[in-house]
Write an enzyme that holds these catalytic residues in place. Structure first.
Site, PDB file in Angstrom:
ATOM      1  N   ASN A 203       1.037  -1.061   0.005  1.00  0.00           N
ATOM      2  CA  ASN A 203      -0.104   0.063   0.086  1.00  0.00           C
ATOM      3  C   ASN A 203       0.957   1.168   0.014  1.00  0.00           C
ATOM      4  O   ASN A 203       1.679   1.453   1.139  1.00  0.00           O
ATOM      5  CB  ASN A 203      -0.847  -0.107   1.202  1.00  0.00           C
ATOM      6  N   CYS A 208      -5.460   1.463  -1.140  1.00  0.00           N
ATOM      7  CA  CYS A 208      -5.726  -0.028  -0.830  1.00  0.00           C
ATOM      8  C   CYS A 208      -7.022  -0.324  -1.894  1.00  0.00           C
ATOM      9  O   CYS A 208      -7.329  -1.432  -2.115  1.00  0.00           O
ATOM     10  CB  CYS A 208      -6.254  -0.198   0.689  1.00  0.00           C
ATOM     11  N   HIS A 455     -11.020   1.352   4.873  1.00  0.00           N
ATOM     12  CA  HIS A 455      -9.939   0.486   4.204  1.00  0.00           C
ATOM     13  C   HIS A 455     -10.835  -0.205   3.255  1.00  0.00           C
ATOM     14  O   HIS A 455     -12.070  -0.661   3.285  1.00  0.00           O
ATOM     15  CB  HIS A 455      -9.523  -0.349   5.169  1.00  0.00           C
ATOM     16  N   ASP A 472      -5.670  -8.381   1.476  1.00  0.00           N
ATOM     17  CA  ASP A 472      -5.722  -7.250   2.368  1.00  0.00           C
ATOM     18  C   ASP A 472      -4.397  -6.675   2.314  1.00  0.00           C
ATOM     19  O   ASP A 472      -3.501  -6.809   3.191  1.00  0.00           O
ATOM     20  CB  ASP A 472      -6.087  -7.844   3.749  1.00  0.00           C
TER      21      ASP A 472
END
Length: 915
Positions: A203, A208, A455, A472
């Site tokens: 990131n 993200c 997020h 993630d």
């Protein structure tokens, strides 16, 4: 990743990117904080320690409603040998929720570089029915920068203070903290590739949402294969070529063992500032990427791939009810935007999409030949694409509240989606009914958080098997179907009433994590789309390039590991001074970052290093003399003294220790090479205490040019006038040319350059080794007015204060309009006058200027007031940074006049007039 915010007050931490505290406006909204039920998963794959230390701490806060401090700390408790405490904001940390965090109690006294990892839960206990207690859990790597972590929106204040809810009883609140301290290796040693076979994406701050989209596209193998087959060449640069940047990214995702960076890709489509990401969303990114790839694929073997995969068509129609007239228009789509509000699931959204609207009464349709007619208006689908991308409208504008809001309503989506249901009710009469529109879910993209921040991550099943994975950012974990589907529906969890007699409102928890994009793959195209992609699909030059990149990465890693064994020696020579002075630099002698540097092992004798220098510069060892540089008290950098014979017998490491008393960890040297009449190197002359090494710069006021002309050894008892013929020779002047000499003393914070008395000795003028003398032809009094900067000091002042300013129109804050060279000492009036001249404007007072925010790369919210600053330098300063951008606007009236006016807002209530 759960969205949390550290507690420091009055600051907003934008999504995963720290912004300097001093730059934050008071009106920034704190990021909405979300608890996710899945937090335990973050460490579930780790090797467990033998019972990691854990503890439960209970904190009774009496007279809670009478607390009048902004923040309130608990007493200290110890877990895992570490001191902790709970921090609460009884009235909320700039939100209408109770804010609660876990804090490292002794963070200010811990040693540099400290770090600890903890899983923890925070709870407000329900004192009537404990099962209705509010509990949220997460994990965090605590360090000096983030010494507290938790939930800004823990629970609504309205519910907390409601006496019927059971949280505040006898004005006492009970808070509970459960903390498990784990070794730092637990989280960071997790290996995504080893655990799942896949790697994540790094990131780069606020990216993200891009990472989740890129992972989704990468896991559509047909798309990946097409990207690999786009023609690129070894001469392309990834940062300037979207196809190559995407090929490179996909190759690394496929073959790398660790997470992959996305900077080259974002640079390739011009998003190279933090601000760029804040201005776009996932749908926009998807379209930008699709359009650019579609364009680049034209005329290649993969032309049309984007359309084949993602393009569907629908028909907009208007059909008259009472006459035989129908108007249709076919349109293509790459994704569909579906309503979430008011729809319980995807099918309800499709029902709404094809809903028929009646055009009647005042809203009749004007049909050709038939005039105004009652009609039906709607949309039907001609065909759906093999890969169906559904954007769920989770964000919308609330007109009543005049703000964007997030829709967290429960919204279901099936694992299998049948768009032929109910006899193909979504299809137009022209649709090809032989194609079966049965889809299976491939990916679920999730937003966790509120409208002001949050997020993004994705649940994907790459092969459409039963195994789901959560992508993630850098971390990939295995997940089950429930986690990927049901837990991403959103909505509220309703709990039964605690006191039915008193309060009829049931207690609800809002789920802030929910799906905002779905990707489905048509069953009949499954085998074609989930195809095999191997090395043969990747161009040879790309494989070679990436192999080379990997080798360089390994080499840098090795260098870093061995860095303590080496030192860097930077060697400046006359050639560097000739090349740099008057071009790159004007003050001092050289920019050490632009001279030849050598990486040398510390234990190597210095004499061996001299052999390396002999090879590099062609100067035999016996003709080399090295000088150490010294940083003087006035912040200038000058050659200080030659190395002694004893020093030259030492190792490079020992010599560096000596030099560190003079300057920093690098060893900086000046190589003195004397040359004979044939320009070949000769032995340097013996230097006595009487000899001073001086450097000379020549100034030409006509050309406004300063250049290096050489160096000389002079006797400290000698006088400058004895050396004038030599200086004239160096400058190419006649031997008897009258010249003036100046000593360049310093340039920060202001220039100090003073005339040298030619009849005084060098010692009397306090000249020493490494000093700089600037000289020029003597300027007769009548010639002074001919030149802008007739003498060295005035020229150096000009150079020191000049500033090229990029002016942009406030209406187009991204584009430079024009550039002006100005002096930092210009007054406010000087600056607006120059801008008015440039714009051909008679009245400079109609120019209004606005400063630039270096962090957001945007204009500051407030313009500069008329004569509100003294100098140009004040306009360009932003905290501790200096910008070179100013924004301008041309006003209708002079700025001083405008500033005296007041803004008056007039509203008509129940007005019958048109206004």
């Amino acid at each position: 990743m759960t969205i949390m915010t550290p507690a420091p007050i009055d600051q907003q931490e934008d999504e995963e990117m720290l912004v300097p505290h001093s730059d934050l406006a008071d009106n920034h909204q704190p990021m909405e904080v979300v608890a996710q039920p899945e937090t335990a998963n973050a460490v579930e794959n780790n090797q467990p320690l033998d019972d990691p230390p854990s503890s439960r701490f209970t904190w009774r806060i009496e007279n809670f409603s009478r607390l009048n401090t902004k923040k309130h700390y608990s007493e200290i408790f110890i877990v895992g040998g570490f001191k902790w405490r709970v921090l609460i904001f009884p009235k909320g940390n700039n939100v209408d929720h109770l804010s609660m965090y876990l804090d490292v109690a002794d963070s200010s006294s811990l040693p540099y570089g400290w770090s600890r990892y903890a899983q923890f839960s925070l709870a407000v206990i329900n004192q009537i029915h404990s099962k209705y207690s509010v509990r949220k859990d997460t994990q965090h790597q605590f360090n000096a920068r983030e010494s507290d972590w938790g939930f800004t929106s823990f629970m609504p204040l309205g519910e907390l203070y409601d006496p019927n809810r059971g949280y505040l009883v006898n004005d006492t609140l009970i808070v509970e903290a459960e903390v498990i301290v784990r070794r730092v290796v637990d989280y960071w040693s997790y290996d995504s590739k080893k655990e799942t076979g896949y790697v994540g994406l790094k990131n780069q701050g606020a990216t993200c949402y891009m990472n989740s989209l890129l992972q989704t596209l990468f896991h559509i193998p047909y798309f990946r294969k097409a990207v690999y087959h786009m023609p690129t060449t070894e001469n392309d640069m990834p940062s300037g070529s979207i196809p190559l940047a995407l090929q490179s990214l996909f190759y690394k995702l496929q073959y790398s063992d660790s997470s992959v960076a996305t900077k080259e890709l974002t640079k390739s489509f011009g998003w190279d500032t933090y601000d760029s990401f804040m201005q776009h969303d996932v749908q926009e990114l998807n379209r930008v990427l699709s359009e650019k790839l579609e364009d680049k694929m034209k005329g290649t073997v993969v032309e049309g791939t984007i359309q084949q995969l993602f393009e569907g068509h629908h028909m907009n129609y208007i059909e008259c009810i009472n006459v035989d007239y129908k108007s249709t228009r076919k349109e293509s789509f790459y994704d569909l935007q579906l309503d979430v509000k008011g729809c319980r699931d995807v099918y309800a959204s499709f029902d709404k999409y094809v809903e028929v609207e009646r055009l009647e009464g005042d809203n009749k349709y004007h049909a050709e030949q038939y005039g105004l007619q009652d009609a039906k208006k709607g949309v039907l689908f001609i065909d759906f694409p093999p890969v169906l991308q559904l954007q769920l409208k989770r964000f919308e504008y609330d007109f009543m509240r005049d703000t964007m809001v997030k829709i967290n309503d429960r919204y279901e989506f099936p694992l299998q989606l049948d768009l032929d249901r109910e006899n193909g009710k979504y299809l137009s009469p022209d649709a090809d009914r032989s194609v079966r529109n049965l889809y299976t879910l491939h990916s679920v993209l999730v937003h966790s958080g509120g409208v002001h921040g949050g997020h993004y991550y994705a649940f994907i099943r790459p092969t459409l098997s039963d195994q789901w994975y959560k992508f993630d950012d850098e971390r990939v974990t295995k997940e089950d179907l429930k986690r990927a589907l049901e837990e991403q529906y959103g909505g509220e969890e309703e709990l039964p009433q605690t006191n039915p007699g008193f309060n009829n409102t049931p207690f609800k928890f809002t789920k802030y994590s929910n799906a905002y994009m779905l990707v489905y793959i048509r069953e009949s195209d499954k085998d074609k789309i989930i195809c095999n992609v191997d090395e043969q699909d990747i161009a040879e030059h790309l494989r070679e390039r990436l192999k080379k990149e990997q080798e360089e990465k390994e080499h840098k890693k090795k260098e870093k590991a061995e860095a303590h064994l080496y030192t860097v020696i930077k060697v400046a020579r006359d050639d560097d001074l000739l090349e740099q002075i008057g071009k790159d630099i004007y003050f001092d002698l050289v920019d050490h970052d632009k001279v030849r540097s050598f990486r040398i092992q510390k234990q190597i004798p210095f004499n061996l290093f001299k052999e390396e220098v002999a090879k590099e510069f062609g100067v035999p060892v016996q003709f080399q003399r090295f000088w150490l540089w010294a940083k003087r008290q006035n912040h200038t950098y000058r050659p200080n003294r030659p190395l002694t014979h004893l020093e030259e017998t030492q190792t490079v490491g020992q010599l560096r220790e000596v030099s560190n008393k003079v300057h920093n960890a690098e060893l900086k040297l000046f190589l003195e090479v004397e040359r004979g009449p044939d320009l070949r190197p000769i032995a340097p002359p013996e230097k006595t205490k009487e000899d001073i090494l001086l450097f000379f710069k020549l100034y030409d006021p006509e050309k406004e040019e300063l250049r290096y002309v050489g160096r000389l050894f002079v006797k400290s008892t000698g006088k400058p006038m004895e050396y004038l013929p030599k200086l004239n020779e160096m400058a190419g002047y006649a031997p008897d040319e009258e010249i003036d000499l100046y000593e360049e003393i310093k340039f920060e914070p202001s220039v100090m350059c003073e005339p040298i008395e030619k009849r005084c000795t060098f010692r009397a003028s306090q000249l020493e080794d490494g000093d700089i003398i600037c000289f020029q032809k003597s300027t007769p009094i009548e010639g002074v007015g001919k030149f802008r900067y007739p003498e060295v000091p005035s020229f150096l002042d000009y150079v020191h204060n000049r500033q090229v300013v990029h002016f942009r129109s406030l209406e187009k804050p991204k584009e430079d309009d024009f550039c002006l060279e100005m002096s930092k000492l210009y007054t406010y009036d000087d600056v607006v006058e120059r801008v008015a001249q440039q714009l051909g404007l008679d009245d400079p007072s109609k120019i209004r200027l606005t400063s630039h925010n270096c962090y957001s790369q945007q204009p500051k919210p407030q313009p500069i007031k008329y004569r509100g600053v003294d100098h140009l330098s004040d306009m360009l300063i932003h905290y501790n940074q200096t910008s070179d951008v100013l924004y301008y606007e041309v006003l209708d009236i002079p700025l001083p006049e405008l500033q005296c006016l007041k803004t008056l807002k007039v509203a008509f209530h129940h007005a019958t007039k048109d206004e």
